[in-house]
Design an enzyme around this catalytic site. Structure first.
Site, PDB file in Angstrom:
ATOM      1  N   HIS A   1     -11.761   4.989   9.858  1.00  0.00           N
ATOM      2  CA  HIS A   1     -11.008   4.665   8.646  1.00  0.00           C
ATOM      3  C   HIS A   1      -9.887   3.738   9.092  1.00  0.00           C
ATOM      4  O   HIS A   1     -10.158   2.713   9.729  1.00  0.00           O
ATOM      5  CB  HIS A   1     -10.504   5.921   7.924  1.00  0.00           C
ATOM      6  CG  HIS A   1     -10.005   5.615   6.542  1.00  0.00           C
ATOM      7  ND1 HIS A   1      -8.671   5.634   6.206  1.00  0.00           N
ATOM      8  CD2 HIS A   1     -10.662   5.229   5.418  1.00  0.00           C
ATOM      9  CE1 HIS A   1      -8.529   5.284   4.942  1.00  0.00           C
ATOM     10  NE2 HIS A   1      -9.723   5.035   4.429  1.00  0.00           N
ATOM     11  N   GLU A  60     -15.880   9.792   5.466  1.00  0.00           N
ATOM     12  CA  GLU A  60     -15.184   8.506   5.596  1.00  0.00           C
ATOM     13  C   GLU A  60     -14.251   8.543   6.806  1.00  0.00           C
ATOM     14  O   GLU A  60     -13.078   8.851   6.701  1.00  0.00           O
ATOM     15  CB  GLU A  60     -14.395   8.177   4.325  1.00  0.00           C
ATOM     16  CG  GLU A  60     -13.866   6.754   4.341  1.00  0.00           C
ATOM     17  CD  GLU A  60     -13.205   6.344   3.037  1.00  0.00           C
ATOM     18  OE1 GLU A  60     -12.926   5.144   2.868  1.00  0.00           O
ATOM     19  OE2 GLU A  60     -12.972   7.230   2.188  1.00  0.00           O
ATOM     20  N   HIS A 118     -18.339  -0.027   1.004  1.00  0.00           N
ATOM     21  CA  HIS A 118     -17.363  -0.528   0.019  1.00  0.00           C
ATOM     22  C   HIS A 118     -16.543  -1.654   0.645  1.00  0.00           C
ATOM     23  O   HIS A 118     -15.391  -1.497   0.992  1.00  0.00           O
ATOM     24  CB  HIS A 118     -16.479   0.591  -0.535  1.00  0.00           C
ATOM     25  CG  HIS A 118     -15.720   1.394   0.474  1.00  0.00           C
ATOM     26  ND1 HIS A 118     -16.306   2.063   1.510  1.00  0.00           N
ATOM     27  CD2 HIS A 118     -14.387   1.667   0.590  1.00  0.00           C
ATOM     28  CE1 HIS A 118     -15.393   2.697   2.220  1.00  0.00           C
ATOM     29  NE2 HIS A 118     -14.210   2.454   1.695  1.00  0.00           N
ATOM     30  N   ASP A 132     -14.080   8.270  -4.322  1.00  0.00           N
ATOM     31  CA  ASP A 132     -13.120   9.173  -3.686  1.00  0.00           C
ATOM     32  C   ASP A 132     -12.576  10.240  -4.636  1.00  0.00           C
ATOM     33  O   ASP A 132     -11.440  10.688  -4.477  1.00  0.00           O
ATOM     34  CB  ASP A 132     -11.949   8.362  -3.120  1.00  0.00           C
ATOM     35  CG  ASP A 132     -12.228   7.850  -1.721  1.00  0.00           C
ATOM     36  OD1 ASP A 132     -12.532   8.670  -0.844  1.00  0.00           O
ATOM     37  OD2 ASP A 132     -12.151   6.625  -1.507  1.00  0.00           O
TER      38      ASP A 132
END
Length: 423
Positions: free
Chosen positions: A174, A147, A241, A50
């Site tokens: 998200h 994302e 992730h 990020d």
């Protein structure tokens, strides 16, 4: 004579201690050497970073104000990427999901812009869009992801345009639900539904991503949404992730039944390093991260595992894994747990490349399919910022009927009467 024997015993103990210490040091040096050899041969591809978010938060996306080669304000810079033996990085174009139904599309475009600029303006980096490009790059290969499905504003044409800009992966949610998919988080009240974790339009999004050759990312999706996608997608999917729920029971992690579905799908789970997701607390270390790898390996095998550390997205990381230079510490720990070079080569890069290539193969097999024209119904996305492009309805008293409007006539009469009174 007694003094001589005591000295002899003491000398033996000292020799034993020195030999033991040297043996341990040899083992440590040997493991470190093996780690560096493997990571040099198989440079890491990390599934989620990020840095672009930090660029917006701290530097307003002004790369001229950001030193990307050495910057202590972030966990990611070129110097530490090189130290961590990173050969490929998926950079997330992330915007807050509270921008949904507002300016999420514009903000996402700006994040894509800053990633593209970062990866094309620095000679150590290279923007890639294919598995082959990532495999063959001699630089730090950059792949762009989005994302959160809120970034496409429930529009398949918007999804296609993001693909044209180089986006090759998208997380369906998200921390907010979208009108068509469900988040693992219940913090925000957006688009609450019951028994409909992946709507018909959500399935259309997955279909179009399969057709385009985009990686469907299930990190942040609810388990029910993930389960529905794993059963629906014709291409392998990823958790870019996420970690193992059996080790840390956080809903952002993946339970064993979903891991088994992921193996059946041929997809990949890329383990997150964020302390709260690996230790369910801020007290984490390299060993507990390795426990996640061991568990997932036992359940579905090493070929389904990658690394998606989430640097610069999360705030606290395990001791020994504080930034992107620290990846070798994890590989060294896994070597100490008897992971083979073949298994580690897969974890580091080959598993991701294999899955990405399978996604591209599915795209190639679907070349005969036209771009989807499915639209979401207005009832599902109705909000004040959404308009329909239709011809405006004009007043009945207009020139299109050949009749002069009444108001100018009345105004003219009033003007004449006022003029007469003033004479």
């Amino acid at each position: 004579m007694l003094i001589y024997k005591e000295a002899s015993i003491r000398g033996a103990w000292i020799r034993w201690f020195i030999c033991t210490l040297l043996s341990l040091l040899h083992g440590v040096i040997s493991e470190t050497s093996t780690t560096l050899d493997i990571m040099t041969k198989y440079p890491l591809i990390d599934g989620h970073n990020d840095l672009a978010l930090r660029l917006r938060m701290h530097f307003k996306n002004k790369l001229s104000n950001f030193s990307i080669h050495n910057n202590s304000n972030v966990a990611t810079d070129i110097r530490r990427l090189a130290a961590g033996h990173v050969g490929g990085q998926v950079f997330a174009a992330y915007v807050l999901c509270t921008a949904q139904d507002k300016d999420a599309v514009r903000l996402t475009l700006e994040q894509i812009d800053v990633i593209r600029r970062m990866c094309t303006e620095n000679p150590e980096m290279e923007l890639v869009t294919t598995a082959e490009g990532m495999r063959n790059s001699a630089k730090i290969a950059c792949l762009i992801s989005i994302e959160g499905g809120h970034s496409i504003d429930s529009s398949l044409p918007a999804l296609r345009m993001f693909y044209q800009l180089g986006v090759r992966s998208m997380a369906l949610t998200h921390n907010c639900n979208t009108p068509w998919a469900e988040s693992s988080s219940s913090f925000y009240p957006n688009y609450q539904r019951k028994n409909n974790s992946l709507t018909d339009f959500g399935k259309a999004v997955v279909n179009e991503m399969n057709r385009l050759g985009m990686l469907v990312d299930l990190s942040h999706s609810s388990w029910e949404t993930a389960r529905a996608v794993l059963k629906h997608s014709t291409a392998p999917v990823i958790f870019s992730h996420s970690s193992a729920y059996a080790i840390c029971n956080n809903v952002r992690n993946v339970p064993d039944d979903l891991l088994l579905l992921l193996k059946e799908n041929g997809g990949l789970i890329m383990v997150n390093f964020y302390s709260s997701f690996v230790a369910c607390s801020y007290n984490a270390n390299v060993s507990i991260v390795a426990d996640h790898f061991d568990h997932i390996k036992r359940v579905i095998g090493a070929k389904s595992i990658g690394i998606g550390a989430d640097y610069d997205g999360a705030q606290r990381f395990p001791k020994g894994l504080e930034d992107v230079s620290k990846y070798p510490a994890l590989i060294e720990e896994l070597i100490s747990r008897n992971w083979t070079e073949e298994e580690l080569a897969g974890v580091l890069r080959l598993n991701f490349l294999r899955v990405f290539r399978k996604v591209e193969k599915e795209r190639d097999d679907l070349l005969h399919i036209s771009p989807s024209e499915v639209e979401i119904s207005l009832s599902e996305v109705n909000n004040s910022c959404r308009v329909m492009l239709i011809h405006p309805v004009l007043p009945k008293s207009s020139h299109r009927n050949g009749n002069a409007p009444l108001m100018p006539v009345k105004a003219l009469i009033c003007f004449i009467l006022l003029w007469i009174q003033l004479q």
